[in-house]
Design an enzyme around this catalytic site. Structure first.
Site, PDB file in Angstrom:
ATOM      1  N   GLU A 512       0.822  -1.212   0.000  1.00 38.26           N
ATOM      2  CA  GLU A 512       0.000   0.000   0.000  1.00 38.26           C
ATOM      3  C   GLU A 512       0.859   1.266   0.000  1.00 38.26           C
ATOM      4  O   GLU A 512       0.498   2.275  -0.616  1.00 38.26           O
ATOM      5  CB  GLU A 512      -0.937  -0.014   1.204  1.00 38.26           C
ATOM      6  CG  GLU A 512      -2.008  -1.098   1.089  1.00 38.26           C
ATOM      7  CD  GLU A 512      -2.981  -1.069   2.246  1.00 38.26           C
ATOM      8  OE1 GLU A 512      -4.174  -0.834   2.006  1.00 38.26           O
ATOM      9  OE2 GLU A 512      -2.543  -1.271   3.394  1.00 38.26           O
ATOM     10  N   GLU A 532      -4.422  -9.253   3.217  1.00 35.38           N
ATOM     11  CA  GLU A 532      -5.245  -8.985   4.401  1.00 35.38           C
ATOM     12  C   GLU A 532      -6.461  -9.901   4.496  1.00 35.38           C
ATOM     13  O   GLU A 532      -6.859 -10.323   5.600  1.00 35.38           O
ATOM     14  CB  GLU A 532      -5.681  -7.510   4.405  1.00 35.38           C
ATOM     15  CG  GLU A 532      -4.598  -6.527   4.854  1.00 35.38           C
ATOM     16  CD  GLU A 532      -3.663  -6.129   3.727  1.00 35.38           C
ATOM     17  OE1 GLU A 532      -2.834  -5.236   3.936  1.00 35.38           O
ATOM     18  OE2 GLU A 532      -3.755  -6.722   2.625  1.00 35.38           O
TER      19      GLU A 532
END
Length: 655
Positions: A512, A532
């Site tokens: 990210e 995730e």
């Protein structure tokens, strides 16, 4: 005070290519020139060639320049009234001695005798004139395809006035005088240029790279032409002959077989119509089509390392100074920065490592790093990365918890420094990253920022152990907003370009961070993932701000599968701008940062602010909701099972 002689009349001895160029340069600068050669046919051909060259160049005063050039086969007529004699008989030392002996016997006592000693030295030839104090070297480097610099060389017996006269006259030609305080075979520019271009030829000869990739890479770092373009222009035969002459004079220099094969096959470059590239016809130059898309396939450090090693020898021998050598390579080779400035950028320690690898592979002593380079590394004088190298650099260093901050001139380098945890992001790391970004943003000296990871990972994601320690949704929400949320806001508002330099794993939060960066470079060994969902969580940055970096399909594939994917796919998806070999990741990140730092800082800030404003309108509410959702997710039983399974290195057992 050193006396500078008045020079109005110039005699040029030798009607070869160098003599023609020298005569034309002096005449164009307003001097009265007499071109002499004992071979009347050669002299006539030279005069015709000068005239055609001047007319083809389109200069408005071509006829006036020609009117200042006389020709004669009579040495007495050429030398009797000369103020300066240039012996333009390179290559053959006997011819040089003969020319100086003739000049010494005929020319007035006041005359300055300038000789291009080629691969020899001024002292080798000066005694022939019987007045060595009046002899100075004016070397026109063989490997320059344009006379933009002329080396002014002091022999052992050269008088100060003679030397200063030569330097002033060279400057009057519009060329940069490159002062050599000590003469060595080949001078300065030819020795450096040979090391640079021959290293490129060796790479192609060994099958490690291709001509177009090398030239594209060298253009990429700002040099006006690639090594193979330059070789074709000056002539492969000229380069090979110069290299052999230096080798005969004791210089440890291997001539690549590829260069010899090309010359033997009649492919010496533009003059033959073909060399490393093909041309419309013999003598007809057209700039080669160098494939820009291949600019990251070749690592130019080897060429710079070989040249810097030669430069270290020249400095140690007292031939020039750091400032003089950098000025010579800027003016003579047309480089945007001097060779030693490039060495500092790459890092002297890294160049030494390259030389050691080349030496181990070849077994050639010519790659032995010069003691000056080794001494600099031992003293920590490695260049930009340490604040001092061949030059002094603006440098600051600070630590923000587990994040290391350095300012190297105009670029801030921020390093995630938890290598034992693969740079996993805990609250201290998030806070340190935010502080480092804020420091760079507030420093007017910083124009761009590079983000990297220490060790074998860029960033493995968030610290799972810390996430498991959150006991309630409220605690998770507060922690996420204070760490991740605050850092994301700071990074998005950062007024200067952020370049991610990825070498290794970039998972979860690490991936990210790459998505949030403005530009990114990755090694082929790097891998990216948003795992995730596999631990019962979600990637809030990727699902919101990531959409401005990736298309929907690619983004959802990342978020829903959690699969690792290679850097090549990351490049095609738009996660990174370029994939380069591991040795170039830092270099290309620096190049990108330097390029953006050359743009107007207010314009850059405005561009970034406009982009962030568009994201604010579109995505801020979604990001806020994603953060709240993540806080709830990590407090669920599903997340507890996923996180625990990850730490225990087992597959999660979902209800």
């Amino acid at each position: 005070m050193t006396t500078v002689e008045r020079v109005e009349r110039v005699a040029v001895l030798g009607a070869g290519s160098t003599g023609r160029e020298v005569a034309r340069a002096f005449a164009a600068a307003g001097y009265e020139v007499t071109l002499h050669d004992a071979d009347g046919t050669a002299l006539s051909a030279a005069a015709g060639r000068i005239g055609s060259d001047l007319r083809e160049s389109g200069v408005g005063n071509a006829e006036a320049v020609l009117g200042r050039i006389g020709t004669t086969i009579d040495a007495d007529a050429a030398l009797a009234d000369a103020d300066l004699v240039v012996a333009a008989v390179t290559g053959d030392p006997d011819s040089g001695r003969d020319a100086l002996a003739t000049a010494g016997a005929i020319a007035p006592e006041r005359v300055v005798l300038a000789v291009d000693a080629g691969a020899h030295t001024v002292d080798d030839l000066a005694a022939a004139a019987d007045r060595p104090e009046r002899v100075v070297g004016t070397r026109f480097p063989a490997l320059l395809d344009r006379t933009t610099a002329v080396e002014v060389v002091r022999g052992t017996h050269t008088a100060d006035g003679t030397f200063e006269t030569a330097r002033e006259v060279v400057g009057s030609l519009g060329a940069t005088p490159v002062v050599l305080d000590r003469d060595v075979p080949g001078g300065l520019l030819d020795r450096i240029a040979l090391r640079f271009v021959l290293e490129a030829v060796r790479g192609v000869d060994a099958g490690e790279t291709e001509v177009g990739a090398v030239d594209a890479a060298v253009r990429r770092v700002g040099l006006p032409t690639g090594p193979f373009e330059a070789l074709d222009r000056v002539g492969l035969d000229v380069a090979a002959g110069t290299a052999r002459s230096l080798r005969e004079r004791g210089v440890d220099l291997h001539v690549p077989d590829l260069l010899t094969r090309k010359v033997d096959a009649g492919q010496a470059g533009v003059a033959d119509g073909s060399g490393f590239y093909d041309y419309p016809g013999p003598g007809e130059y057209a700039r080669p089509d160098v494939p820009r898309e291949r600019r990251y396939e070749f690592d130019p450090k080897a060429t710079f390392a070989a040249a810097a090693n030669e430069a270290a020898w020249l400095l140690a021998e007292g031939v020039s100074t750091v400032a003089g050598l950098d000025e010579a390579t800027r003016a003579g080779l047309g480089w945007p920065r001097g060779l030693l400035a490039f060495a500092d950028e790459y890092g002297v320690d890294r160049l030494v490592e390259v030389l050691e690898r080349l030496g181990e592979r070849s077994g050639w002593a010519e790659y032995d790093p010069h003691p000056r380079l080794r001494g600099m590394v031992e003293a920590g004088e490695v260049g930009l990365a340490g604040g001092t190298g061949f030059h002094e650099h603006g440098y600051e260093r600070e630590r923000f918890g587990t994040v290391r901050y350095e300012r190297r001139e105009r670029v801030a380098w921020i390093t995630l420094d938890r290598p034992d945890r693969l740079n996993a992001l805990d609250s201290e790391s998030w806070a340190g990253l935010e502080a480092a970004l804020s420091r760079a943003a507030s420093d007017d000296a910083v124009r761009a920022t590079v983000l990297q990871g220490e060790g074998r990972a860029f960033c493995a994601g968030d610290d799972i152990g810390e996430i498991l320690s959150w006991e309630t949704v409220e605690e998770a929400d507060e922690a996420l907003r204070a760490t991740l949320g605050a850092t994301v806001a700071t990074m998005r508002d950062h007024p200067k370009p952020v370049v991610a330099a990825v070498d290794g794993v970039a998972n979860g939060g690490g991936c990210e961070l790459v998505l949030l960066s403005d530009l990114a470079v990755a090694s082929p060994e790097s891998e990216f993932a948003l795992p995730e969902a596999r631990i019962g969580a979600l990637p809030p940055i990727a699902l919101t701000y990531g959409r401005t970096s990736l298309g929907k399909k690619a983004l959802l594939e990342l978020a829903l599968t959690g699969e690792q994917f290679p850097a090549s796919e990351a490049e095609s998806m738009g996660v990174v701008n370029h994939v380069v070999d591991r040795e170039q990741v830092e270099d290309v990140a620096r190049e990108l940062a330097r390029s953006t730092a050359s743009s107007g800082p207010e314009s850059v800030a405005a561009i970034k602010d406009l982009w962030a404003s568009m994201e604010d309108d579109l995505l801020d509410r979604w990001f806020d909701e994603a953060m709240a959702e993540l806080a709830e997710r990590v407090a669920t039983e599903e997340a507890e099972e996923g996180l625990s399974a990850f730490l225990e290195k087992r597959s999660a057992e979902w209800e």
